[in-house]
Scaffold this motif. Structure first.
Motif, PDB file in Angstrom:
ATOM      1  N   GLY A   9       0.821  -1.207   0.000  1.00 57.06           N
ATOM      2  CA  GLY A   9       0.000   0.000   0.000  1.00 57.06           C
ATOM      3  C   GLY A   9       0.853   1.254   0.000  1.00 57.06           C
ATOM      4  O   GLY A   9       1.666   1.455  -0.888  1.00 57.06           O
ATOM      5  N   ARG A  10       0.697   2.066   1.029  1.00 57.34           N
ATOM      6  CA  ARG A  10       1.473   3.295   1.140  1.00 57.34           C
ATOM      7  C   ARG A  10       2.929   2.973   1.420  1.00 57.34           C
ATOM      8  O   ARG A  10       3.250   1.972   2.036  1.00 57.34           O
ATOM      9  N   GLN A  11       3.824   3.843   1.000  1.00 60.76           N
ATOM     10  CA  GLN A  11       5.243   3.608   1.204  1.00 60.76           C
ATOM     11  C   GLN A  11       5.635   3.654   2.676  1.00 60.76           C
ATOM     12  O   GLN A  11       6.706   3.215   3.035  1.00 60.76           O
ATOM     13  N   THR A  12       4.789   4.171   3.519  1.00 63.57           N
ATOM     14  CA  THR A  12       5.117   4.246   4.939  1.00 63.57           C
ATOM     15  C   THR A  12       4.784   2.954   5.673  1.00 63.57           C
ATOM     16  O   THR A  12       5.033   2.840   6.857  1.00 63.57           O
ATOM     17  N   ASN A  13       4.224   1.996   4.981  1.00 64.21           N
ATOM     18  CA  ASN A  13       3.824   0.747   5.610  1.00 64.21           C
ATOM     19  C   ASN A  13       4.524  -0.402   4.896  1.00 64.21           C
ATOM     20  O   ASN A  13       4.085  -0.850   3.856  1.00 64.21           O
ATOM     21  N   PHE A  14       5.649  -0.882   5.460  1.00 66.24           N
ATOM     22  CA  PHE A  14       6.360  -1.967   4.801  1.00 66.24           C
ATOM     23  C   PHE A  14       6.964  -2.931   5.801  1.00 66.24           C
ATOM     24  O   PHE A  14       6.966  -2.698   7.001  1.00 66.24           O
ATOM     25  N   THR A  15       7.457  -4.035   5.277  1.00 63.55           N
ATOM     26  CA  THR A  15       8.039  -5.101   6.075  1.00 63.55           C
ATOM     27  C   THR A  15       9.449  -5.382   5.570  1.00 63.55           C
ATOM     28  O   THR A  15       9.696  -5.345   4.371  1.00 63.55           O
ATOM     29  N   ILE A  16      10.345  -5.673   6.493  1.00 59.49           N
ATOM     30  CA  ILE A  16      11.693  -6.096   6.150  1.00 59.49           C
ATOM     31  C   ILE A  16      11.814  -7.569   6.547  1.00 59.49           C
ATOM     32  O   ILE A  16      11.471  -7.941   7.663  1.00 59.49           O
ATOM     33  N   ALA A  17      12.292  -8.403   5.615  1.00 59.65           N
ATOM     34  CA  ALA A  17      12.474  -9.826   5.899  1.00 59.65           C
ATOM     35  C   ALA A  17      13.942 -10.194   5.711  1.00 59.65           C
ATOM     36  O   ALA A  17      14.512  -9.953   4.648  1.00 59.65           O
ATOM     37  N   PHE A  18      14.539 -10.753   6.755  1.00 56.91           N
ATOM     38  CA  PHE A  18      15.906 -11.278   6.674  1.00 56.91           C
ATOM     39  C   PHE A  18      15.794 -12.763   6.387  1.00 56.91           C
ATOM     40  O   PHE A  18      15.078 -13.486   7.076  1.00 56.91           O
ATOM     41  N   THR A  19      16.539 -13.229   5.376  1.00 60.27           N
ATOM     42  CA  THR A  19      16.442 -14.625   4.976  1.00 60.27           C
ATOM     43  C   THR A  19      17.799 -15.111   4.464  1.00 60.27           C
ATOM     44  O   THR A  19      18.758 -14.344   4.414  1.00 60.27           O
ATOM     45  N   ALA A  20      17.874 -16.348   4.097  1.00 60.26           N
ATOM     46  CA  ALA A  20      19.086 -17.007   3.597  1.00 60.26           C
ATOM     47  C   ALA A  20      20.148 -17.079   4.691  1.00 60.26           C
ATOM     48  O   ALA A  20      19.925 -16.642   5.818  1.00 60.26           O
ATOM     49  N   GLY A  21      21.278 -17.647   4.377  1.00 58.61           N
ATOM     50  CA  GLY A  21      22.310 -17.944   5.366  1.00 58.61           C
ATOM     51  C   GLY A  21      22.673 -16.809   6.300  1.00 58.61           C
ATOM     52  O   GLY A  21      22.561 -16.919   7.514  1.00 58.61           O
ATOM     53  N   PRO A  71      13.561 -18.311   7.728  1.00 58.07           N
ATOM     54  CA  PRO A  71      14.529 -19.316   7.274  1.00 58.07           C
ATOM     55  C   PRO A  71      14.193 -19.809   5.868  1.00 58.07           C
ATOM     56  O   PRO A  71      13.034 -19.818   5.462  1.00 58.07           O
ATOM     57  N   THR A  72      15.229 -20.191   5.163  1.00 57.89           N
ATOM     58  CA  THR A  72      15.039 -20.761   3.828  1.00 57.89           C
ATOM     59  C   THR A  72      15.615 -22.169   3.790  1.00 57.89           C
ATOM     60  O   THR A  72      16.404 -22.551   4.647  1.00 57.89           O
ATOM     61  N   ASN A  73      15.181 -22.911   2.803  1.00 54.82           N
ATOM     62  CA  ASN A  73      15.702 -24.255   2.603  1.00 54.82           C
ATOM     63  C   ASN A  73      16.012 -24.390   1.111  1.00 54.82           C
ATOM     64  O   ASN A  73      15.232 -24.967   0.355  1.00 54.82           O
ATOM     65  N   GLU A  74      17.143 -23.810   0.716  1.00 51.21           N
ATOM     66  CA  GLU A  74      17.511 -23.795  -0.696  1.00 51.21           C
ATOM     67  C   GLU A  74      17.657 -25.201  -1.261  1.00 51.21           C
ATOM     68  O   GLU A  74      17.281 -25.459  -2.406  1.00 51.21           O
ATOM     69  N   GLU A  75      18.200 -26.124  -0.477  1.00 51.73           N
ATOM     70  CA  GLU A  75      18.411 -27.485  -0.959  1.00 51.73           C
ATOM     71  C   GLU A  75      17.081 -28.150  -1.311  1.00 51.73           C
ATOM     72  O   GLU A  75      16.962 -28.828  -2.341  1.00 51.73           O
ATOM     73  N   LEU A  76      16.070 -27.953  -0.474  1.00 52.36           N
ATOM     74  CA  LEU A  76      14.754 -28.533  -0.738  1.00 52.36           C
ATOM     75  C   LEU A  76      14.146 -27.907  -1.995  1.00 52.36           C
ATOM     76  O   LEU A  76      13.575 -28.617  -2.835  1.00 52.36           O
ATOM     77  N   ALA A  77      14.273 -26.606  -2.152  1.00 54.66           N
ATOM     78  CA  ALA A  77      13.738 -25.936  -3.335  1.00 54.66           C
ATOM     79  C   ALA A  77      14.418 -26.454  -4.606  1.00 54.66           C
ATOM     80  O   ALA A  77      13.750 -26.715  -5.619  1.00 54.66           O
ATOM     81  N   GLU A  81      12.585 -28.541  -7.701  1.00 57.79           N
ATOM     82  CA  GLU A  81      12.671 -28.060  -9.077  1.00 57.79           C
ATOM     83  C   GLU A  81      13.321 -29.119  -9.989  1.00 57.79           C
ATOM     84  O   GLU A  81      12.888 -29.309 -11.120  1.00 57.79           O
ATOM     85  N   THR A  82      14.333 -29.782  -9.479  1.00 57.68           N
ATOM     86  CA  THR A  82      15.004 -30.833 -10.254  1.00 57.68           C
ATOM     87  C   THR A  82      14.041 -31.980 -10.521  1.00 57.68           C
ATOM     88  O   THR A  82      13.962 -32.488 -11.647  1.00 57.68           O
ATOM     89  N   LEU A  83      13.308 -32.398  -9.511  1.00 58.69           N
ATOM     90  CA  LEU A  83      12.337 -33.472  -9.674  1.00 58.69           C
ATOM     91  C   LEU A  83      11.291 -33.106 -10.712  1.00 58.69           C
ATOM     92  O   LEU A  83      10.933 -33.918 -11.563  1.00 58.69           O
ATOM     93  N   ALA A  84      10.832 -31.855 -10.678  1.00 59.36           N
ATOM     94  CA  ALA A  84       9.822 -31.405 -11.643  1.00 59.36           C
ATOM     95  C   ALA A  84      10.388 -31.439 -13.078  1.00 59.36           C
ATOM     96  O   ALA A  84       9.660 -31.775 -14.024  1.00 59.36           O
ATOM     97  N   LEU A  85      11.659 -31.142 -13.234  1.00 61.69           N
ATOM     98  CA  LEU A  85      12.286 -31.141 -14.557  1.00 61.69           C
ATOM     99  C   LEU A  85      12.453 -32.548 -15.120  1.00 61.69           C
ATOM    100  O   LEU A  85      12.313 -32.764 -16.325  1.00 61.69           O
ATOM    101  N   VAL A  86      12.780 -33.497 -14.271  1.00 68.87           N
ATOM    102  CA  VAL A  86      13.070 -34.849 -14.761  1.00 68.87           C
ATOM    103  C   VAL A  86      11.810 -35.704 -14.913  1.00 68.87           C
ATOM    104  O   VAL A  86      11.885 -36.785 -15.499  1.00 68.87           O
TER     105      VAL A  86
END
Length: 87
Positions: A9-21, A71-77, A81-86
């Motif tokens: 919405g307005r620029q005064t209303n935002f969220t910061i998310a810390f993620t990855a290692g 938290p992220t789980n890059e290995e699972l992602a 994606e690999t499974l979907a490709l094969v």
């Protein structure tokens, strides 16, 4: 380091998310980043921030900006994606 600032919405209303290692595991870095954004109304709760790799809100209750630890789980992602490709 991945820091995601999402505008809602307005620029005064935002969220910061810390993620990855670094984002999910470096307590001091999150504190330093949030300290540099106080002019935006960012206020970190030191006790809530004192955690690694656990999904939670780490901003103070009276912060004008919500700060998240996601938290992220890059290995699972990659595996999904690999499974979907094969198939």
């Amino acid at each position: 380091m991945e820091i995601l600032i999402v505008l809602f919405g307005r620029q005064t209303n935002f969220t910061i998310a810390f993620t990855a290692g670094i984002g999910e595991n470096n307590i001091k870095m999150r504190k330093d980043v949030c300290s540099s954004l106080t002019y935006l109304g960012v206020k970190l709760d030191e006790e809530k921030n004192n955690v690694r790799g656990e999904e939670r809100i780490i901003s103070a209750d009276d912060s004008k900006v919500q700060v998240l630890l996601v938290p992220t789980n890059e290995e699972l992602a990659i595996a999904r994606e690999t499974l979907a490709l094969v198939k």
